[in-house]
Scaffold this motif. Structure first.
Motif, PDB file in Angstrom:
ATOM      1  N   ILE C 150      41.734  38.611  30.544  1.00 10.63           N
ATOM      2  CA  ILE C 150      41.678  38.877  31.980  1.00 10.63           C
ATOM      3  C   ILE C 150      41.713  37.555  32.743  1.00 10.63           C
ATOM      4  O   ILE C 150      40.999  36.620  32.401  1.00 10.63           O
ATOM      5  N   ILE C 152      40.990  36.245  36.219  1.00 12.44           N
ATOM      6  CA  ILE C 152      40.502  36.343  37.593  1.00 12.44           C
ATOM      7  C   ILE C 152      40.610  34.978  38.242  1.00 12.44           C
ATOM      8  O   ILE C 152      40.370  34.809  39.431  1.00 12.44           O
ATOM      9  N   ASP C 203      32.362  36.052  28.615  1.00 14.26           N
ATOM     10  CA  ASP C 203      32.950  37.189  29.314  1.00 14.26           C
ATOM     11  C   ASP C 203      34.000  36.704  30.314  1.00 14.26           C
ATOM     12  O   ASP C 203      33.751  35.825  31.131  1.00 14.26           O
ATOM     13  N   VAL C 205      35.679  38.072  32.906  1.00 12.74           N
ATOM     14  CA  VAL C 205      35.578  38.311  34.348  1.00 12.74           C
ATOM     15  C   VAL C 205      34.611  37.297  34.969  1.00 12.74           C
ATOM     16  O   VAL C 205      34.912  36.648  35.975  1.00 12.74           O
ATOM     17  N   ILE C 206      33.451  37.145  34.326  1.00 10.68           N
ATOM     18  CA  ILE C 206      32.469  36.186  34.811  1.00 10.68           C
ATOM     19  C   ILE C 206      33.066  34.776  34.807  1.00 10.68           C
ATOM     20  O   ILE C 206      32.974  34.023  35.772  1.00 10.68           O
ATOM     21  N   PHE C 209      35.571  34.088  37.514  1.00 14.13           N
ATOM     22  CA  PHE C 209      34.873  33.935  38.781  1.00 14.13           C
ATOM     23  C   PHE C 209      34.292  32.529  38.906  1.00 14.13           C
ATOM     24  O   PHE C 209      34.454  31.856  39.920  1.00 14.13           O
ATOM     25  N   VAL C 210      33.619  32.086  37.852  1.00 11.46           N
ATOM     26  CA  VAL C 210      32.976  30.779  37.878  1.00 11.46           C
ATOM     27  C   VAL C 210      34.019  29.663  38.008  1.00 11.46           C
ATOM     28  O   VAL C 210      33.820  28.685  38.726  1.00 11.46           O
ATOM     29  N   LEU C 211      35.155  29.826  37.335  1.00 12.97           N
ATOM     30  CA  LEU C 211      36.202  28.802  37.439  1.00 12.97           C
ATOM     31  C   LEU C 211      36.724  28.701  38.867  1.00 12.97           C
ATOM     32  O   LEU C 211      37.020  27.608  39.359  1.00 12.97           O
ATOM     33  N   VAL C 213      34.985  29.233  41.538  1.00 15.19           N
ATOM     34  CA  VAL C 213      33.963  28.483  42.272  1.00 15.19           C
ATOM     35  C   VAL C 213      34.111  26.995  41.991  1.00 15.19           C
ATOM     36  O   VAL C 213      34.048  26.157  42.892  1.00 15.19           O
ATOM     37  N   PHE C 345      43.536  36.593  44.627  1.00 18.25           N
ATOM     38  CA  PHE C 345      42.972  37.922  44.439  1.00 18.25           C
ATOM     39  C   PHE C 345      43.975  39.000  44.838  1.00 18.25           C
ATOM     40  O   PHE C 345      44.044  40.061  44.225  1.00 18.25           O
ATOM     41  N   LEU C 348      46.245  39.341  42.015  1.00 16.02           N
ATOM     42  CA  LEU C 348      45.620  40.185  40.992  1.00 16.02           C
ATOM     43  C   LEU C 348      45.774  41.657  41.365  1.00 16.02           C
ATOM     44  O   LEU C 348      46.097  42.508  40.523  1.00 16.02           O
ATOM     45  N   ALA C 349      45.565  41.924  42.656  1.00 18.19           N
ATOM     46  CA  ALA C 349      45.730  43.290  43.129  1.00 18.19           C
ATOM     47  C   ALA C 349      47.161  43.763  42.937  1.00 18.19           C
ATOM     48  O   ALA C 349      47.405  44.898  42.521  1.00 18.19           O
ATOM     49  N   GLY C 416      40.644  41.815  28.148  1.00 21.09           N
ATOM     50  CA  GLY C 416      39.265  41.446  28.454  1.00 21.09           C
ATOM     51  C   GLY C 416      38.326  41.514  27.266  1.00 21.09           C
ATOM     52  O   GLY C 416      37.153  41.226  27.389  1.00 21.09           O
TER      53      GLY C 416
END
Lengths: 390, 499, 425
Positions: C150, C152, C203, C205-206, C209-211, C213, C345, C348-349, C416
């Motif tokens: 995945i 994100i 994980d 997805v997490i 997200f962190v990348l 940030v 994002f 991604l959508a 994922g």
């Protein structure tokens, strides 16, 4: 007692090491992007001392801006020196609540990226009740908080309903709903109801004094009763998860939805209830932020509270107490970062880098174990969302 | 080609899965490896196939020492494997599955399937298989999927073919056909390793039988050995192959199912117009090959299936449309097909697993608050009653062995007031000792006058426990027969043949 | 009506799709009433079709606003009914749905721009431009997710690409060099994604997200520390200019939209073609889809699952990094804080909306680009709908898409899920 110490050390070691590594790496970033430092690249000795002093000053400012500043204490007493700490708590207050909104979702196996949007709805509703009506003080605060909580619970609940009814993945839906909420607040601040009289920039009227949360340490400090609400919420979440049948079902669905379903637990109900509760928590954050420290709704009211919430919950291992500590830590970074930005040449945004790195290392204990050559580093079960098909 | 294993040792944590195993199979020989579930057969074969690395030991092909670190090494050495869970990609065509890993390409890296197609068709013709190379694998029946697996191995010149529990998903007739194919392969010079825990098949096909118990080769036997001898060698003690079944008194109809149809999300019917009764004091077994609608039928009884039309009554009360929670509390005990996925929450403690269904009732809950002390107290009682062997009932369920996990499920489900027990594949993957325990509990429920609905793909289990047998095929119940029926008759029914 | 009554026997998907079209039908009715009959009687809407020097066929098309809304609403009504019938007959209704949507849109435009001029060709050209980063991003997601990881972090990859290309182009005064480093910057983020996801089984997805940030933090930091104070050296790079392709660039309508664009747009065409071809026609594509669906099966025939995934995630980073260059050297040349503003994002959508297929993702990206551009155009010509609501459209559309209203959306099965032998799921 020794056993207890072992446990604390065991669980705190990984976060502590991650913390150290994040600060070291960010230190390099600060040093190597500094023009003063870069100019000295030809003379290694000076280069290193300048680099160290640049980083040292930045981190010192970060600390002084978030915990204790002797300059403030000078002539005003020790307590005034703790003013930065009170600011840290003010920043951490909404962060605790949004962090709980993400942590609770994790416990039910959901990844709530939507705290930002939920926060916005809480803030908008609380602001509206706050400036549009007049009630007796305690009642007014309560009503404004309730309005914030309810509207955000509905906003969050939509995600739960969509997931339970159609299987729409909450990660995607919450990301999208954050954007929708972002445009919503931009729009509503242009409406005649919300636009402050005589202003053209997007700002709502201040909430009436009767709707403002009381200060806790006099008017020199911004510290307000919101922190008590946040701590009570954290206790509530702990109690809900560990001492109630509802929380039992939340955790059961989070750990193995199929088995929970087979044992007669309604996964749909848990999903909807969880998302509504998460919305309520984040919305409470928004309401507390408006009623406690901002008073006026602005387009940027949510700042980064909803997004930092995710790193907060991850750092706090999705546990209520952990989330409180993580929110205080990241609140301190934010608050100190502002001082650092104004007192040194180091921009506030390094704080984001530090946060991301801490969470990254905590998520990869194998790496930390390898770097520090620690054989039996205690790690807890990894947090996981379950991919798109989960 | 000959394959020789020497001193293969493999441990997972404290569990010694393979303990210095020596085995060999010669040119054109069929070696059967017989062992209970959990004896270490699959671990051994995954080592031979390069999916696992041994801690010690060596593998020789034609006397030459080979090092097999990857499946590609095994394939290169002429070792092919038909896995218990098919290694086929459902959304790919047969041909795409066959070429995967051995793709030929033309210019611009374009896939070139022509020669593979020709080779596949020729090979299929050789064995008299009818195969459409362009059919999507997910649209094929399991029997055909297995043939694709075999062809896949043969396409790349496997000289040693490992078949891991190949008959688990087949009807008796398909099993016979498979055994025929295996014999043909042997005459063509392929060496076969046939892994099974089914005595009958092993006796029918093997040239030689090696028995594995708790990770060790405990002996070998000739195919002429009796089933009892093989069984006691496999388990390590004399085994009573048929549990004691006392004559029973049949009571009133408890579960009445009428014209039940179950569909999937796309509207395809998986169970069609099924009707049957289960009475108190009897075991009705639903037999059939995996994937003929049994799982859906079992799940629908406690309303785990969303698209159900028809009627199901428990002592006259309509079940269809109830929630799962309501169904269970009407007096149904439910043993799901997969304990790991549906039966237990492995990260929860044993005690918490025991109250998954009853956590909101007294004495565990007062209002919405839970009382941990009561939860633990009750768990201690149940652990004793069902002989759940764990260090502490506060340990996570994941720390238990398969048999003890199933005991937790049984203990939970049987501690509510029960009128009907629905048990779906209750002994799958269990060792013989645990199987005996589960069988005894099921018969005890029957003898106590409860209705038992048993879903099983294991013919032996069906014949041992059932009072009546319903055979499912392609979503329908073809016939309900007496337990005195012959194996042959049952086999034909399972293949969809009604005289 | 009979169809409605028969809905009980429909499958869940059929039912949802029918509801979607009923909603579309009601919108069309509303449009007919409000826009068709409610339009100022004499107003006319003008659609412009030429931009510059293409071989002209039509200059403008002028239609009575009321007539236009009326006409298009009726087309939409008919198409919606056709779609509902097709769904009831279990046939493909995609075309009918597309016609419904298009007609609704045209009817809306006739009303919204009554008495005004709509530069249709210019709008479409703008839409394509706005879709560029979305296409790059969704292709990056496709590469990564079809092989089971995945992604994100698209947002972060785009941002890293934008930053690196802007800075390098500015420091060296060479846009070509900027174009070269952009993919490398994206790949660097991918390297982190791949390492932590595949080697340390974090994980995904997490992690993604962190990348994001991390990249936002780093670029914001460096922007404030270097790009603002030393703007002339660090943040004033050159940018690409449009290149008109001979002959086809002069085609009416199509020419200016597709063939009078910057180098990055042409690279996008190339990448979309290569990815579509490779994914379905080559050995690499077969293996990629295999490890995304059933990694154990791929492993059992000797495919190194994690190596292939690692490589694909890196390639994915190259692609989205390149897409990031669009923001800087692809437009004005300078970088600004968080300038990708969520494009990752939306990409991604688009990937999800397009059901994880290249063509689907590209179409969705174009649709989102169009919605974005429409909003801009309408606010310029002064339409009374708040622009915020127009801006919400892609996000609402995505929610509708993942709610299954446009058919079953299914991710690659192993997307994922970390792969290790002996199966940890």
């Amino acid at each position: 007692m020794k056993k207890f110490l072992d446990r604390v050390l065991g669980t705190a070691l990984l976060p502590a090491l991650s913390f150290v590594m994040a600060f070291v790496i960010s230190g390099f970033v600060i040093a190597f992007s500094d023009s003063k430092v870069l100019k000295l690249a030809s003379s290694p000795g000076k280069f290193i001392t300048t680099a160290l002093s640049t980083v040292g000053n930045a981190y010192l400012a970060l600390f002084q801006g978030s915990v204790y500043d002797p300059n403030l204490a000078h002539g005003h007493g020790f307590l005034q020196g703790l003013y930065p700490l009170s600011e840290t708590v003010v920043t951490a207050t909404p962060l605790i609540l949004t962090g709980l909104a993400v942590a609770l979702a994790f416990q039910s196996g959901l990844f709530n990226i939507g705290a930002q949007g939920q926060f916005i709805f809480g803030a908008v509703a609380a602001s509206y009740v706050g400036f549009h009506f007049t009630f007796t003080p305690v009642l007014h605060v309560a009503l404004a908080l309730i309005a914030g909580v309810l509207s955000a619970a509905i906003w969050g609940g939509i995600v739960g309903i969509l997931k339970a009814r159609t299987g729409a993945h909450e990660v995607i839906v919450t990301i999208m709903m954050n954007y929708i909420a972002g445009f919503f607040i931009l729009w509503i601040l242009k409406t005649t109801t919300f636009l402050r009289h005589g202003r053209i920039d997007p700002i709502a009227p201040e909430v009436n004094p009767s709707a403002q949360l009381p200060h806790l340490a006099g008017n020199n400090f911004r510290l307000h009763a919101g922190i008590l609400i946040a701590l009570a919420a954290a206790y509530f979440v702990w109690w809900l998860l560990n001492r109630t049948t509802i929380g039992f079902r939340f955790r059961a669905v989070g750990a193995n939805a199929a088995a929970a379903k087979t044992a007669g637990i309604s996964v749909g109900y848990v999903t909807i209830a969880t998302m509504a509760l998460c919305g309520a928590l984040a919305g409470l954050g928004g309401a507390v932020h408006v009623l406690g420290s901002e008073y006026a709704l602005t387009a940027d009211i949510a700042g980064n509270f909803g997004f930092d919430a995710i790193t907060v919950a991850l750092l706090g291992r999705a546990k209520p107490l952990g989330t409180v500590f993580a929110a205080l830590l990241f609140g301190a970074l934010r608050t100190g970062g502002r001082t650092m930005q104004s007192n040194t040449t180091t921009p506030l945004d390094i704080v984001l880098v530090i946060q991301a790195l801490i969470v990254l290392f905590i998520a990869a204990p194998t790496l930390v174990r390898y770097i520090f050559r620690i054989k039996n580093l205690k790690t807890q079960e990894a947090l996981a969302s379950k991919g798109w098909n989960g | 080609m000959s394959l020789e294993l020497k001193g293969i040792t493999k441990s997972f944590g404290s569990l010694l899965a393979n303990d210095s195993i020596d085995l060999s199979v010669g040119d054109g020989e069929i070696l059967a490896i017989l062992g209970e579930n959990g004896a270490g057969k699959s671990t051994l074969m995954n080592i031979v196939y390069g999916l696992l690395q041994p801690d010690a030991g060596e593998i020789r092909v034609n006397g030459q020492l080979v090092s097999i670190n990857e499946p590609s090494d095994a394939l290169a050495a002429g070792i092919g494997m038909v896995h218990q869970h098919f290694m086929l990609i459902p959304v790919f065509t047969v041909l795409e599955n066959i070429v995967l890993g051995h793709e030929a390409t033309s210019k611009l890296g374009k896939l070139d399937l022509t020669s593979a197609r020709a080779k596949l068709l020729a090979l299929a013709k050789d064995f008299g298989f009818v195969i459409d190379p362009d059919a999507l694998v997910e649209s094929l029946p399991v029997g055909v999927q297995q043939r694709v697996e075999i062809l896949k191995a043969l396409m790349y010149d496997a000289k040693v073919l490992i078949l891991d529990e190949p008959t688990a998903v087949l009807t008796p007739q398909e099993t016979d056909e498979l055994l025929e194919v295996i014999r043909r392969l042997r005459t063509q010079g392929t060496s076969i390793i046939f892994i099974s825990h089914k005595l009958r098949e092993v006796k029918a096909i093997a040239n030689r039988i090696s028995v594995i118990r708790r990770g060790k080769v405990v002996g070998s036997a000739e195919p002429s050995a009796s089933q009892e001898e093989l069984a006691s060698l496999m388990v390590g003690r004399p085994v009573n192959l048929a549990p004691d079944k006392t004559p029973h008194t049949i009571g009133e109809v408890i579960l009445h199912v009428k014209d039940l149809t179950i569909s999937d999300a796309t509207g395809r019917a998986l169970v069609k117009d099924v009707s049957f009764d289960v009475r108190g004091g009897e075991v009705l077994a639903i037999a059939g090959v995996q994937g003929n609608g049994q799982s859906e039928l079992a799940q629908s009884i406690i309303n785990l299936e969303p698209h159900v039309v028809g009627s199901m009554t428990l002592e006259g009360r309509e079940l269809v449309g109830m929630s799962v929670h309501q169904s269970l509390h009407e007096g149904i005990a439910f043993i799901p097909e997969s304990r790991e996925l549906d039966g237990l929450i492995s990260s929860f403690s044993i005690a918490d697993n025991l109250i998954l269904d009853t956590h909101r009732e007294k004495p565990y809950a007062k209002g919405i608050t839970l009382s941990p002390r009561e939860v633990f107290a009750e768990a201690e009682v149940k652990a004793k009653e069902f002989d759940i062997r764990a260090q502490s009932i506060k340990d996570p369920a994941s720390s238990l062995s398969g048999g003890n996990k199933q005991k937790v499920v049984l203990a939970r489900e049987l501690s509510r007031p029960v009128k009907l027990l629905v048990a779906s594949q209750p002994t799958r993957g269990l060792d013989v000792g645990s199987i005996e325990f589960v069988h005894e509990r099921i018969l005890a429920e029957r003898d106590a006058g409860r209705a038992v609905l048993l879903f099983s793909t294991e013919l032996d289990e069906v014949l041992a426990l059932a009072d009546r047998i319903a055979v499912m095929y392609a979503g329908k119940i073809l016939a309900i027969v007496d337990s005195g029926v012959t194996r042959e008759k049952l086999g034909l029914l399972m293949a969809g043949v009604v005289e | 009506m009979k169809n409605l009554i028969a809905m009980k026997s429909f499958t869940a998907t059929q039912r949802r799709q029918t509801w979607l079209h009923i909603v579309l039908f009601i919108i069309a009715l509303f449009e007919l009433k409000a826009f068709g009959f409610g339009n100022p009687a004499n107003a006319k809407t003008t659609f412009g079709f030429t931009l510059a020097k293409e071989w002209v066929l039509i200059h403008t098309w002028i239609i009575g606003s009321a007539t236009g809304s009326y006409l298009f609403s009726i087309i939409a009504l008919i198409a919606a009914v056709v779609a509902i019938t097709l769904i009831a007959l279990k046939k493909r209704a995609g075309l009918a749905t597309a016609v419904t949507g298009l007609a609704l849109m045209m009817g809306f435009l006739c009303w919204a721009a009554a008495g005004k001029f709509i530069p249709l060709t210019g709008m479409l050209q703008g839409s394509l431009l706005l879709a560029v980063p979305l296409v790059f991003g969704s292709m990056s997601g496709l590469l990564s997710e079809r092989s089971g990881v995945i992604n994100i972090a698209i947002e972060g990859q785009l941002l890293a690409g934008a930053f690196a290309s802007g800075v390098v182009a500015s420091l060296t005064h060479k846009s070509a060099l900027g174009l070269l480093v952009a993919p490398l910057a994206g790949a660097l983020i991918s390297l982190l994604l791949a390492t932590f996801a595949i080697k340390f089984s974090v994980d995904q997805v997490i992690l993604g997200f962190v990348l994001n940030v991390l990249v936002i933090g780093l670029t914001d930091f460096l922007y404030k520390k270097l790009l603002i104070p030393y703007q002339t050296t660090w943040n004033s790079g050159p940018s690409f200019s449009r290149i008109e392709i001979p002959l086809i660039g002069k085609l009416p309508i199509i020419g200016p939209i597709f063939f009078n664009q910057t180098l990055i747009v042409y690279l996008m065409y190339l990448i979309v073609v290569i990815i579509t071809y490779s994914l379905f026609k080559t050995k690499w594509g077969l293996r990629t889809r295999a490890v995304g669906e059933h990694p154990t099966a791929a492993d059992s025939v000797g495919i190194d699952v994690n190596k292939l995934r690692f490589r694909n995630v890196l390639i994915a980073g190259l692609v989205s990094g390149l897409g990031g260059a669009y923001f800087t050297i692809g437009s004005t040349g300078s970088f600004s804080k968080e300038m990708t503003s969520g494009a990752g994002f939306i990409a991604l959508a688009a990937l999800i909306f397009g059901k994880w297929t290249p063509m689907g993702a590209v179409s969705a990206a174009l649709l989102f680009g169009f919605a974005d551009n429409l909003q801009g155009t309408l606010s310029i010509i002064g339409v009374s709908i708040p622009s915020e609501f127009m801006l919400m459209v892609p996000y609402i559309a995505t929610i509708i898409a993942v709610s299954g209203l446009v058919g079953r959306v299914r991710a690659p099965k192993a997307d994922g899920i970390h792969y290790s032998r002996g199966g940890s799921h």
